[in-house]
Design an enzyme around this catalytic site. Sequence first.
Site, PDB file in Angstrom:
ATOM      1  CD  GLU A  51      -3.090  -1.031   2.124  1.00  0.00           C
ATOM      2  OE1 GLU A  51      -3.066   0.211   3.236  1.00  0.00           O
ATOM      3  OE2 GLU A  51      -4.094  -1.472   2.239  1.00  0.00           O
TER       4      GLU A  51
ATOM      5  CG  ASP B 249      -3.700   8.393   7.604  1.00  0.00           C
ATOM      6  OD1 ASP B 249      -3.560   7.110   7.567  1.00  0.00           O
ATOM      7  OD2 ASP B 249      -3.710   8.845   6.524  1.00  0.00           O
TER       8      ASP B 249
ATOM      9  CE1 TYR C 142      -6.818  -1.164   7.191  1.00  0.00           C
ATOM     10  CE2 TYR C 142      -5.660  -0.377   5.667  1.00  0.00           C
ATOM     11  CZ  TYR C 142      -5.601  -0.737   6.957  1.00  0.00           C
ATOM     12  OH  TYR C 142      -4.735  -0.119   7.586  1.00  0.00           O
TER      13      TYR C 142
END
Length: 269
Positions: free
Chosen positions: A49, A60, A175
């Site tokens: 990734e 994030d 994911y």
Amino acid sequence: MSRIAATFAALKAQGRKALIPYVTTGDPYADVTPELMAALADAGADVIELGVPFSDPMADGPVIQQASERALAKGIGLPQVLAAVRAFREGNAKTPVVLMGYANPVERYGVERFVADAGQAGVDGVLIVDYPPEECEAFAALLRKADLDPIFLLAPTSTESRMKAVGRIASGYVYYVSLKGVTGAGHLDTAAVADMVPRIKAHVNVPVGVGFGIRDAATAKAVARVSDAVVIGSRLVQILQTQPRDQVAPAAAAFIAEIRAALDEGVST
């Protein structure tokens, strides 16, 4: 069959689980990414990734936010990301590459241009964090037309209707974000992951990778027991940010090789 699907099929036939490291393009050095990707693949990464730097990476945590900031300060944008993939492909035609990022850089680049250029560069899948499945069926169709897999996130808070929506258009893998929060945060509850993955698989007909909170070989092995893939980002980025230029690839390789060995314990290949 896409390169991602072929990779997962081969691993399943061997009784093995996929190892998917994440790195931010252009971090910790602007020119290191193709070499770093090659080292990850050689050390046992099954899919890579590759983060597209963005000024507001809201999903994030601090580690990857700072990596994005460092990369942006070096002038890394989508053209440089695609150039890194092309350079990696000169020596590796096998390991799938997934671009992970946010909608703004893609839309500024131009969606159709992005899909065409990504396909030509050798990208295999695209995960846009802030594109919910209900709102991007046209984008997913555009990706599939270019032989790119549209990949989506699911979370502990995902409803059955969201899982079904993902299941309708996702390919490659899904994911699963194992924690409520941002990357690199909190304590991973493997029992909760073990409970959630079968619920996802009831609606999604692609492999399920698990990320967020996986920091070492022991945690990776525990997660691999109940999923199809282990995704490691923040811990790897954290290790690399302190390395001198000539040690970035060796440090990445050493860490990923340790995780790979743990995932393969007891597997006869």
